[in-house]
Design a protein around this motif. Structure first.
Motif, PDB file in Angstrom:
ATOM      1  N   SER A  72     -10.850 -41.843 -23.597  1.00  0.00           N
ATOM      2  CA  SER A  72     -10.126 -43.082 -23.822  1.00  0.00           C
ATOM      3  C   SER A  72      -8.821 -43.014 -23.452  1.00  0.00           C
ATOM      4  CB  SER A  72     -10.347 -43.835 -24.849  1.00  0.00           C
ATOM      5  OG  SER A  72     -11.692 -44.023 -25.226  1.00  0.00           O
ATOM      6  N   GLU A  73      -8.130 -41.788 -23.862  1.00  0.00           N
ATOM      7  CA  GLU A  73      -6.653 -41.459 -23.565  1.00  0.00           C
ATOM      8  C   GLU A  73      -6.334 -41.276 -22.097  1.00  0.00           C
ATOM      9  OE1 GLU A  73      -5.294 -38.638 -26.375  1.00  0.00           O
ATOM     10  OE2 GLU A  73      -5.595 -39.910 -27.963  1.00  0.00           O
ATOM     11  N   VAL A  96      -8.253 -41.965 -19.585  1.00  0.00           N
ATOM     12  CA  VAL A  96      -8.513 -43.615 -18.884  1.00  0.00           C
ATOM     13  C   VAL A  96      -7.438 -44.209 -18.889  1.00  0.00           C
ATOM     14  CG1 VAL A  96     -10.078 -45.353 -18.566  1.00  0.00           C
ATOM     15  CG2 VAL A  96     -11.194 -43.532 -19.012  1.00  0.00           C
ATOM     16  N   GLU A  97      -6.945 -44.405 -20.135  1.00  0.00           N
ATOM     17  CA  GLU A  97      -5.715 -45.329 -20.074  1.00  0.00           C
ATOM     18  C   GLU A  97      -4.551 -44.671 -19.434  1.00  0.00           C
ATOM     19  OE1 GLU A  97      -5.386 -48.262 -21.474  1.00  0.00           O
ATOM     20  OE2 GLU A  97      -7.592 -48.001 -21.806  1.00  0.00           O
ATOM     21  N   LYS A 146     -11.121 -49.563 -14.280  1.00  0.00           N
ATOM     22  CA  LYS A 146     -11.462 -49.242 -15.740  1.00  0.00           C
ATOM     23  C   LYS A 146     -13.028 -48.735 -15.810  1.00  0.00           C
ATOM     24  CE  LYS A 146     -10.389 -50.189 -20.606  1.00  0.00           C
ATOM     25  NZ  LYS A 146      -9.926 -51.302 -21.347  1.00  0.00           N
ATOM     26  N   GLU A 147     -13.910 -49.534 -15.345  1.00  0.00           N
ATOM     27  CA  GLU A 147     -15.237 -49.334 -15.453  1.00  0.00           C
ATOM     28  C   GLU A 147     -15.613 -47.810 -14.690  1.00  0.00           C
ATOM     29  OE1 GLU A 147     -17.084 -52.671 -13.649  1.00  0.00           O
ATOM     30  OE2 GLU A 147     -16.813 -53.899 -15.594  1.00  0.00           O
ATOM     31  N   TYR A 159     -14.340 -44.741 -16.537  1.00  0.00           N
ATOM     32  CA  TYR A 159     -14.847 -44.390 -17.526  1.00  0.00           C
ATOM     33  C   TYR A 159     -16.239 -43.500 -17.322  1.00  0.00           C
ATOM     34  CZ  TYR A 159     -12.711 -46.259 -21.782  1.00  0.00           C
ATOM     35  OH  TYR A 159     -11.999 -46.585 -22.763  1.00  0.00           O
TER      36      TYR A 159
END
Length: 597
Positions: free
Chosen positions: A2-3, A5-6, A38-39, A42
């Motif tokens: 998550s980090e 990706v962000e 974002k998709e 991930y």
């Protein structure tokens, strides 16, 4: 994950803010871009990674880039032009790099990466990709072709070297040999420019060297490639280079020695003669540009091929004749003015063809149309019918001929024979006969033809039963038409269009006979109601449309009763066929809701 990706999404913040600020995209559109990216992030940063995820992400970014460029042009917005696009290009580049690291054995992916870098002007990266491709994908011919194309811009020798290496690994690949010949021709062109100021002898040596190399490639190819289409392709490539005349002749010799049983080969050689690329022609005619001479040479080549094919591949003789005649007629018709001499030549070739083999019907039709002498026209048609006795086109021409001669006896005899031979496809012949006798004979004769037509098999009778009823109405009155309708309607094979035709005739009467109309529609339902929902709907529509007239005939008439009866009867006939029954119900519902009461 998550980090990561962000972090990636944060790096896109400025770019997206600029897109919104300069109003290339609305805030909602920018949100959608963020959501979609974002998709994708991930997917490619998940535990399980797939090549398709990288490709999908790359394709999406390319689509965004394209959309930006389109909007800039459309809206005339040049602000930050290049800066935003470059960030997206860098992102695509990075995605390709990551994908290639994971899927280095995937040639389509590497090829896509190379094309992207070439378009983006990443020259150094593109060059490295080519180097890797020629090491990793030796087994793929396209890799060598792409490499040669890349080097051709800067180093012709290196391009030739790539093709040569490719051929050593793929001795049976036609594309590599064709590219080798193209590069040699290109090399000859460059040498010509370089040698223009030098002695002519050196230019000749350059031509000789190029021809030697091309001949070497062709000889090597022929050891592994037995496809005559390959030789024809090379021959076509060399046509516009006069200095390769010797090589071209050697290829023609190979084709004649090894592939003279192929009609395509003879067709190509004949076409070469017409273009002025002569094979084994006397020296005084080598440079002849006369169209008459070129046509003569072409036809001689076709005839030579036909004689050879008779021995080696007789089944293809009609095919080669067809190719010859198609070309000849097309070439003849391109001329703005008819040339009597040339027309005679064309007709002579048709004569030769008909004596050599049985031609397709279309060639006899064309031949007859080209003839001016009416006696010869008939002779051509007769020849065509001997070869193609069931030809509708030729029988129509024969009927037309006798019709124009106003020879009723011959016309009728021809018509009888034509119907016998053409059988179920003879409807146009019946139309021609009715048309002819309408103009030249009594009504009794015309009616006799109609009676024969309606007594013919279903393919013919279905067409002429409605027409006969209409003819009777016009010439003998509605009562005669009604009587004949009843006779025809009750005889098999049944004809739905007969009912429709009679119903239309009744409907256009000043005061339609609703009882007779109802009987027509009921009879149609009886005969076709098990396979056609529309006949039931037509009957329902009849009741709604003529309810007042029906009440005048029977004061006790109640619309709901016959409509309900039709619904029930239709259910019996169509109930087992779900699609037809559902179709009926929907149409019935619409009528019930919209029909005036």
């Amino acid at each position: 994950m998550s980090e990561l990706v962000e972090s990636h999404l944060e790096s896109m913040t400025d770019e997206l803010a600029e897109l919104k600020r300069i109003k290339l995209f609305s805030p909602e559109e920018v949100k959608l871009i963020v959501k979609t990216r974002k998709e994708h992030e991930y997917r490619i940063n998940g535990v399980t990674k797939h090549k398709e995820d990288y490709i999908a992400y790359i394709m999406y970014e390319k689509a965004v880039l394209k959309d930006i460029r389109i909007r800039r042009n459309k809206l005339g917005i040049a602000d930050k032009k290049g800066a935003i696009e470059y960030k997206i290009i860098k992102r695509i580049h990075k995605l390709y790099e990551n994908a290639i690291q994971r899927y280095s054995d995937d040639f389509p992916l590497s090829l896509s990466y190379f094309k992207f870098c070439k378009d983006a002007n990443f020259q150094q990266t593109a060059s490295l990709i080519i180097q890797n491709m020629t090491k990793k994908f030796i087994h793929i011919p396209e890799a060598w072709l792409v490499a040669a194309s890349w080097y051709l811009k800067s180093d012709l020798n290196q391009a030739l070297n790539m093709i040569y290496k490719g051929i050593t690994h793929h001795k049976d690949n036609q594309d590599l040999y064709c590219e080798a010949v193209k590069l040699e021709l290109y090399n000859r062109g460059k040498n010509n420019i370089r040698e223009e100021s030098q002695e002519s002898q050196k230019a000749t040596e350059s031509e000789i060297n190029s021809c030697k190399k091309i001949k070497t490639y062709i000889e090597a190819a022929c050891e592994h490639i037995k496809d005559y289409n390959f030789l024809l392709k090379i021959l076509s490539m060399l046509e516009t280079y006069p200095f390769t005349k010797e090589v071209q002749d050697s290829i023609v010799t190979m084709l004649l020695e090894k592939h003279s049983d192929e009609e395509t080969v003879w067709s190509a050689l004949a076409q070469r003669e017409f273009k002025g690329h002569y094979y084994q022609v006397p020296p005084e005619f080598q440079n002849s540009k006369s169209k008459k001479f070129r046509r003569k040479r072409s036809l001689e080549k076709f005839e030579e091929g036909i004689e050879v094919m008779k021995q080696k591949n007789p089944d293809k003789v009609p095919v080669l004749w067809g190719i010859c005649l198609d070309w000849l007629v097309d070439e003849f018709r391109q001329q703005p003015l008819l040339n009597i001499v040339r027309q005679s030549d064309v007709l002579d070739m048709f004569e030769k063809a008909s004596k050599s083999t049985a031609l397709e019907e279309k060639y006899y039709v064309i031949w007859a149309q080209l003839e001016d002498d009416q006696t010869k026209v008939l002779q051509v048609i007769e020849k065509g019918l001997e070869a193609n006795p069931a030809s509708l086109s030729l029988w129509r021409l024969r009927l037309k001929y006798f019709g124009m001669q106003n020879n009723t006896k011959e016309f009728n005899e021809c018509f009888s024979k034509a119907v016998f031979h053409v059988q179920s496809k003879s409807a146009p012949l019946w139309v021609a006969a009715i048309g002819y006798h309408t103009l030249n004979s009594t009504e009794d004769v015309v009616e006799a033809i109609f009676k024969k037509a309606v007594a013919s098999p279903k393919e013919i009778s279905d067409i002429f039963k409605p027409e006969y009823i209409e003819w009777l109405t016009l010439h003998k009155g509605i009562n005669e038409a009604r009587q004949t309708y009843l006779e025809l309607a009750k005889k098999k094979p049944y004809c739905k269009e007969l009912h429709n035709a009679m119903a239309k005739i009744e409907e256009i009467e000043m005061q339609p006979d609703v009882v007779k109309l109802e009987n027509i529609y009921k009879l149609a339902c009886e005969q076709f109601g098990h396979e056609d929902c529309d006949v039931w709907i037509t009957l329902v529509e009849f009741y709604y449309k003529h309810r007042i007239a029906l009440m005048e005939c029977d004061p006790k008439f109640d619309l709901t009763e016959p409509v309900y009866a039709v619904h029930q009867e239709a259910k019996k006939k169509l109930g087992d066929q779900s699609f037809l029954w559902a179709n009926f119900q929907e149409k019935f519902r619409l009528i019930s809701q919209t029909a005036p009461l």
